[in-house]
Each structure stands twice: as C-alpha cells, then as structure tokens.
Scaffold this active site. Sequence first.
Site, PDB file in Angstrom:
ATOM      1  N   GLU A  65      49.209  15.194  49.097  1.00 29.66           N
ATOM      2  CA  GLU A  65      48.752  16.587  48.939  1.00 29.66           C
ATOM      3  C   GLU A  65      47.331  16.796  49.462  1.00 29.66           C
ATOM      4  OE1 GLU A  65      49.968  18.373  45.126  1.00 29.66           O
ATOM      5  OE2 GLU A  65      47.947  19.205  45.054  1.00 29.66           O
ATOM      6  N   ASP A  66      46.464  15.839  49.247  1.00 24.21           N
ATOM      7  CA  ASP A  66      45.037  16.069  49.508  1.00 24.21           C
ATOM      8  C   ASP A  66      44.420  15.228  50.619  1.00 24.21           C
ATOM      9  OD1 ASP A  66      44.927  18.009  47.562  1.00 24.21           O
ATOM     10  OD2 ASP A  66      44.366  16.628  45.972  1.00 24.21           O
TER      11      ASP A  66
HETATM   12  P1  NDP Z   1      42.490  25.031  41.861  1.00 22.63           P
HETATM   13  O1  NDP Z   1      43.861  24.538  42.191  1.00 22.63           O
HETATM   14  O2  NDP Z   1      41.638  25.552  42.951  1.00 22.63           O
HETATM   15  O3  NDP Z   1      41.702  23.916  41.080  1.00 22.63           O
HETATM   16  C1  NDP Z   1      42.299  23.216  40.035  1.00 22.63           C
HETATM   17  C2  NDP Z   1      42.657  21.831  40.502  1.00 22.63           C
HETATM   18  O4  NDP Z   1      41.484  21.155  40.940  1.00 22.63           O
HETATM   19  C3  NDP Z   1      43.243  20.979  39.408  1.00 22.63           C
HETATM   20  O5  NDP Z   1      44.619  21.199  39.302  1.00 22.63           O
HETATM   21  C4  NDP Z   1      42.882  19.588  39.875  1.00 22.63           C
HETATM   22  O6  NDP Z   1      43.906  19.243  40.794  1.00 22.63           O
HETATM   23  C5  NDP Z   1      41.589  19.772  40.654  1.00 22.63           C
HETATM   24  N1  NDP Z   1      40.311  19.413  40.003  1.00 22.63           N
HETATM   25  C6  NDP Z   1      39.245  18.883  40.650  1.00 22.63           C
HETATM   26  N2  NDP Z   1      38.206  18.734  39.839  1.00 22.63           N
HETATM   27  C7  NDP Z   1      38.614  19.151  38.616  1.00 22.63           C
HETATM   28  C8  NDP Z   1      37.956  19.204  37.365  1.00 22.63           C
HETATM   29  N3  NDP Z   1      36.692  18.817  37.204  1.00 22.63           N
HETATM   30  N4  NDP Z   1      38.633  19.695  36.306  1.00 22.63           N
HETATM   31  C9  NDP Z   1      39.920  20.100  36.462  1.00 22.63           C
HETATM   32  N5  NDP Z   1      40.605  20.073  37.636  1.00 22.63           N
HETATM   33  C10 NDP Z   1      39.945  19.590  38.723  1.00 22.63           C
HETATM   34  O7  NDP Z   1      42.517  26.138  40.764  1.00 22.63           O
HETATM   35  P2  NDP Z   1      43.686  26.909  40.087  1.00 22.63           P
HETATM   36  O8  NDP Z   1      44.722  25.978  39.567  1.00 22.63           O
HETATM   37  O9  NDP Z   1      43.055  27.853  39.151  1.00 22.63           O
HETATM   38  O10 NDP Z   1      44.383  27.649  41.303  1.00 22.63           O
HETATM   39  C11 NDP Z   1      43.783  28.600  42.047  1.00 22.63           C
HETATM   40  C12 NDP Z   1      44.464  29.897  41.680  1.00 22.63           C
HETATM   41  O11 NDP Z   1      43.576  30.588  40.824  1.00 22.63           O
HETATM   42  C13 NDP Z   1      44.760  30.746  42.854  1.00 22.63           C
HETATM   43  O12 NDP Z   1      46.033  31.314  42.726  1.00 22.63           O
HETATM   44  C14 NDP Z   1      43.651  31.798  42.811  1.00 22.63           C
HETATM   45  O13 NDP Z   1      44.105  33.025  43.321  1.00 22.63           O
HETATM   46  C15 NDP Z   1      43.374  31.879  41.345  1.00 22.63           C
HETATM   47  N6  NDP Z   1      41.996  32.231  41.017  1.00 22.63           N
HETATM   48  C16 NDP Z   1      41.757  32.648  39.750  1.00 22.63           C
HETATM   49  C17 NDP Z   1      40.504  33.020  39.360  1.00 22.63           C
HETATM   50  C18 NDP Z   1      40.279  33.466  37.958  1.00 22.63           C
HETATM   51  O14 NDP Z   1      39.158  33.739  37.581  1.00 22.63           O
HETATM   52  N7  NDP Z   1      41.325  33.538  37.153  1.00 22.63           N
HETATM   53  C19 NDP Z   1      39.374  32.964  40.293  1.00 22.63           C
HETATM   54  C20 NDP Z   1      39.715  32.439  41.577  1.00 22.63           C
HETATM   55  C21 NDP Z   1      40.996  32.084  41.902  1.00 22.63           C
HETATM   56  P3  NDP Z   1      44.371  17.736  41.175  1.00 22.63           P
HETATM   57  O15 NDP Z   1      45.048  17.119  40.020  1.00 22.63           O
HETATM   58  O16 NDP Z   1      45.310  17.994  42.323  1.00 22.63           O
HETATM   59  O17 NDP Z   1      43.128  17.057  41.572  1.00 22.63           O
END
Ligand code: NDP
Length: 179
Positions: A65-66
């Site tokens: 994925e990454d």
């Molecule tokens: P992201 O997917 O951008 O980030 C979360 C992911 O980042 C986790 O699933 C994890 O994935 C990884 N990660 C890396 N560092 C950390 C950490 N310190 N703590 C926890 N996770 C970490 O975010 P979202 O899941 O929220 O998805 C983005 C969605 O949110 C979009 O649909 C966007 O439109 C929406 N959004 C919502 C906002 C709001 O305020 N509600 C604002 C902006 C966007 P892994 O296990 O793969 O590493």
Amino acid sequence: MSTDHRLLIRAAAFAAERHRHQRRLDQAASPYINHPIALADVLANEGGVDDTVVLCAALLHDTIEDTDTRADELEAMFGARIAAVVLEVSDDKALPKAERKRLQIEHAAHASREAQLVKLADKICNLCDLLAAPPRGWSRQRKQEYFDWSARVIDGVRGVHPRLEALFDSVYARAVELV
Ligand code: NDP
Ligand code: ZN
C-alpha cells in the site's frame, strides 16, 4: 535457527528497507517501521499468536500500500500465503479515500482469518497511536470519526480472536472517553 525465525527476521529487514524514508504522522515524525513492528508485537505478545504467516504479514502489511513493493516480489521472498494476506489487507490506492474506507468495512467480514488478525492488530495500534502520538493537526472530530470507522471495520472480524477483540474494545473505550 528455525525456518520460521529466519522468515520473520527477513520480513522485518525487508519492511525496514522498504519503509526507510517514511515517517508516521505524529508530531515527532516517528520512523514508519515502528508501526509494523508494533502490530507483530501486539499479535505475539498480547494475542499469543505464533503463526508465522500472520506475524510476517503484519510486518509487511503496509509494503504494497505505501511503498513500490509488488505482490510478486513478496511471493518470491515469503511465499504465496504471506503475499496473499498482505494483498488482502492492502487498500487499492487508485480508489478515492472515502471508497477505500467503505471497502475496508465491507471486506473485513469476508477476509481470511490471517488477514482479520492483521486488521485487528492494525486498528489496535492505530488507535493507540491516536491516543499517545496523534497525527499533527487532527481535530477532535477527525479523531472521533477515525475511532468510529475503525470500530465498524472491527465489527466485521468479531469472533476471530476474543482477547485481541477485548483489547481493541478497551482502547476504543479509552479513546472515546479521552478525545
Ligand atoms: P488518513 O488515512 O490520512 O490517516 C490515517 C492513517 O494514517 C492511519 O490509518 C494510519 O494508517 C496512518 N498513521 C500514520 N501515523 C499515524 C498516527 N500517529 N496515528 C494514527 N494513524 C497514523 O486519515 P483518515 O483515515 O482520516 O482518512 C482521510 C479521510 O478523512 C478522507 O476521506 C478525508 O476526506 C477525510 N478528512 C477528514 C477530516 C476531518 O476533519 N474529519 C479532515 C481532512 C480529511 P496505516 O496503518 O496505513 O499506517
Ligand atoms: Zn497499518
């Protein structure tokens, strides 16, 4: 040394190499590899999981994925089963984020037992990170939405490992209370 030990160490080394330039989203920009290692730690030491397929898949779970890692590379190095589990837990990055999040909920219930265990550990670790070292700039609402989405994914794997499920529930309860 056993074949299983060798494979585990190779998976850790491979993931470390592939994630070497990546950082987590927390304030300190922690090394990315901390996260796959945390999954394997939770599975082995909180869940008592000793299945090498599950532990290697946990270490490798974000490589497709990454990073630019391909499934056939994983298959050649770690075998078809481990590669298949990593593929099962990998989002299709070509899809929009909202669709990917919806598909995680839909797929969790139909995933293999091995993939369900990796998912459970992934959500436990990400919720712990959100509590201890959250992504920079995330509002309370965004964290809350993440907790609730994670719980919906985990609802699909309930029954696969009651002890890890209870650990997820306790972290979720703490998260909802604190945020
Ligand atoms: P992201 O997917 O951008 O980030 C979360 C992911 O980042 C986790 O699933 C994890 O994935 C990884 N990660 C890396 N560092 C950390 C950490 N310190 N703590 C926890 N996770 C970490 O975010 P979202 O899941 O929220 O998805 C983005 C969605 O949110 C979009 O649909 C966007 O439109 C929406 N959004 C919502 C906002 C709001 O305020 N509600 C604002 C902006 C966007 P892994 O296990 O793969 O590493
Ligand atoms: Zn992850």
